[in-house]
Design an enzyme around this catalytic site. Structure first.
Site, short mmCIF file in Angstrom:
data_model
loop_
_atom_site.label_atom_id
_atom_site.label_comp_id
_atom_site.label_asym_id
_atom_site.label_seq_id
_atom_site.Cartn_x
_atom_site.Cartn_y
_atom_site.Cartn_z
N SER A 157 68.92 98.25 -22.16
CA SER A 157 69.61 99.30 -21.40
C SER A 157 70.13 100.42 -22.29
CB SER A 157 70.79 98.75 -20.58
OG SER A 157 70.35 97.75 -19.72
N THR A 166 71.66 97.93 -36.46
CA THR A 166 70.43 98.72 -36.56
C THR A 166 69.65 98.33 -37.81
OG1 THR A 166 71.41 100.53 -35.36
CG2 THR A 166 69.56 101.09 -36.77
N CYS A 169 62.04 105.86 5.91
CA CYS A 169 61.36 104.59 6.12
C CYS A 169 62.13 103.73 7.12
CB CYS A 169 61.11 103.90 4.79
SG CYS A 169 59.72 102.77 4.85
N LEU A 170 62.85 102.69 6.67
CA LEU A 170 63.65 101.92 7.63
C LEU A 170 64.62 102.84 8.37
CD1 LEU A 170 64.53 99.11 8.72
CD2 LEU A 170 66.23 99.05 6.90
N HIS A 198 58.39 107.68 1.70
CA HIS A 198 59.53 107.77 0.78
C HIS A 198 59.44 109.08 0.01
CE1 HIS A 198 61.29 103.69 1.00
NE2 HIS A 198 60.09 103.36 1.38
N GLU A 220 61.44 110.50 -1.83
CA GLU A 220 62.09 110.48 -3.15
C GLU A 220 61.11 110.21 -4.29
OE1 GLU A 220 62.50 108.31 -0.70
OE2 GLU A 220 62.95 106.27 -1.38
#
Ligand code: GLN
Length: 550
Positions: free
Chosen positions: A16, A192, A384-385, A520, A522
């Site tokens: 992350s 690192t 969609c939904l 969708h 997006e």
């Protein structure tokens, strides 16, 4: 013959760290310098693709135009580079083994013993090179962190490609963390150093270190990092936490990342055209106006699973010079027996957005929000939904068909306003629809399809009067064309259909802006090219806010 240059991006210390954004940023700078750039994400997990993983495990499943369910990083690559990638741009350990084992079963290895080296590694190299061909640069992002057991075959493939090609064709970039030890107020380089040592043990020496940090690195610290990681002094790129991910290419440019890249690849000075990008980023950071959109979903703790949509709202905001504040509303908290809560929750928003979703949980609350938008003339977009539920809501409350439902929630409903695509295929004997049998047994409509927009509709205007549009899908159920005439008679217009008659978009006639889309939108939104229907929705919300506040 193609002459691709490879940029291998690995991650150190922990996950992350923003390897996806780093890869996208480097790709953006090269693309804006006039090159053809592709990015490939390698996921070392064993699943064949993330399609069957829970959003709890994996965040959003991003869908490519060619219908692959991929890692959400592919979404970032497309959004930054403003291009469409394909199913080739993401592969997993599962896919690699599947190919090798299929080949082995077919006897393609002529009786050899199948091993990680050479067979698995060769398959990985083949896939990397196949994505790179026809591009000037291929950025390859390896998921996970150095030290992960499952990443080893991929690192070996990277090492071998580096060995096979001239030095001026491959660069290795290590994205790592420089933690701040608060008690001592010190930034620490040791993790690192260890991570780079581990990489070197495998035979890869990075030429550039991208150092993620909470506060700027001093000159001395950068020098220390360069010395200990054996990179040039100008090759430690500081990546301080940014206000917006879209700032990162600009920050990398300021940090001079293109100097060591150009040097290694033996290129003239790279001069990316970033003026337009810079102007958009300024509007993200310091916009003139703002608008509040209610985002009514479930699992709101998992905002990562709505990544493309929240990014699309940022793109739209940048292009409208307005901050789009998202009011996260858990649909499970909306309850028809308590109108005060509904008013308190939705009374102060400028627009209402219902995203896609699967399963029955929380749909009651979503329908309440739809009724509220319809009755209070609040700009509304159902995706969609969200579109499927707005049809059911209309059937319940305007057509007064209380048993109307989706066969997803009630397989035996006498009024299947929303039903399984398979039924439709059977009825029409039409097999033109590209569907995918999922290993879980379902059939999904996935990827890009054409949609024809009807004349005189709000959605046609949103798409600048372009009547043939292409958008991406990921769903099993469809609006049932049997009820089209009934819906239209009462004012819910079918404003867009596929060539073979699937209902793709709807809109209310007597409402300032109430639109539902089966696709969708997006997935195709980019900072430099926001999706038209999301743009129009937010624009209408902004206008309605400014009208009421006058
Ligand atoms: N659950 C619905 C379907 O499968 C909607 C899916 C979605 O919103 N992506 O059709």
């Amino acid at each position: 013959m193609h002459n691709t240059k490879y940029i291998f991006v690995t991650g150190g210390v922990l996950s992350s760290l923003g390897k996806g954004i780093s890869s996208s940023s480097i790709g953006t700078l090269l693309k804006q310098s006039g090159y053809k750039v592709a990015i490939l994400k390698i996921d070392p997990y064993i699943n064949v693709d993330p399609g069957t993983m829970s959003p709890l495990e994996h965040g959003e499943v991003f869908v490519t135009a060619d219908g692959a369910e991929t890692d959400l990083d592919i979404g970032h690559y497309e959004r930054f580079l403003n291009v469409n990638f394909t199913k080739q741009n993401n592969f997993t350990t599962g896919q690699v083994y599947l190919s090798v084992i299929e080949n082995e079963r077919q006897g393609n290895y002529l009786g050899k013993t199948i091993q990680i080296v050479p067979h698995i590694v060769d398959e990985i190299k083949k896939r990397i090179k196949s994505v790179g061909k026809n591009f000037d640069f291929l950025v390859v992002e390896l998921g996970g962190t150095i030290g992960d057991m499952e990443g080893l075959p991929f690192l070996e493939a990277m090492r071998q490609i580096k060995h096979e090609l001239p030095k001026s064709k491959v660069i290795s970039i290590h994205v790592t963390l420089i933690p701040l030890i608060k008690a001592a107020g010190e930034l620490k380089t040791k993790p690192t150093q260890h991570s780079v040592q581990e990489l070197r043990r495998i035979g890869i020496s990075p030429q550039i270190i991208v150092a993620r940090c909470e506060k700027p690195l001093s000159k001395e610290l950068k020098k220390k990092l360069a010395l200990s990681c054996d990179v040039d002094d100008d090759s430690v790129i500081e990546a301080v936490d940014a206000q917006s991910i879209y700032q990162c290419p600009l920050n990398f440019l300021k940090e001079g990342i293109l100097t060591p890249i150009a040097r290694r690849f033996e290129l003239q000075e790279l001069r990316p055209q970033m003026q337009d990008w810079d102007a958009l980023v300024k509007k993200i950071i310091l916009p003139k106006d703002e608008v509040t959109i209610a985002f009514v979903g479930k699992y709101l703790s998992l905002k990562e699973s709505y990544k493309s949509l929240t990014e699309a709202l940022i793109h739209v905001g940048a292009n409208l010079d307005a901050r789009v504040n998202i009011k996260w509303i858990d649909s499970q908290n909306l309850d028809s027996s308590n109108p005060k809560i509904i008013d308190d929750t939705l009374g102060d928003v400028d627009g209402i957005l219902i995203p896609g979703g699967f399963g029955e949980r929380g749909i009651e609350g979503k329908m309440i929000a739809i009724t509220y938008a319809r009755e209070h003339n609040i700009p509304f977009l159902g995706i969609c939904l969200g579109m499927q539920l707005s049809i059911i809501e209309f059937a319940h409350n305007v057509l007064h068909i209380k048993e109307a439902n989706s066969s997803e929630f009630d397989p035996n409903t006498p009024y299947p306003f929303i039903y399984l695509i398979e039924d439709f295929i059977d009825q029409q004997g039409n097999n033109q629809i590209r569907t995918y049998k999922s290993p879980m047994g379902g059939t999904m409509r996935l990827g890009e399809y054409e949609c024809i927009l009807a004349k005189g509709t709000k959605i046609l205007k949103a798409y600048n009067d372009q009547s043939l549009i292409k958008e991406r899908h990921r769903h099993r159920y469809e609006a049932n064309p049997k009820y089209k005439a009934m819906l239209e008679e009462y004012g819910l217009l079918i404003s867009g259909e596929s060539k073979n008659g699937l209902i793709e978009t709807i809109e209310l006639q007597d409402h300032p802006f109430f639109v539902g889309v089966q696709f969708h939108p997006e997935f195709t939104s980019r900072l430099q090219a926001p999706n038209p229907i999301i743009l129009e929705f937010v624009k209408q919300s902004l206008e309605s806010k400014n009208k009421t506040s006058k």
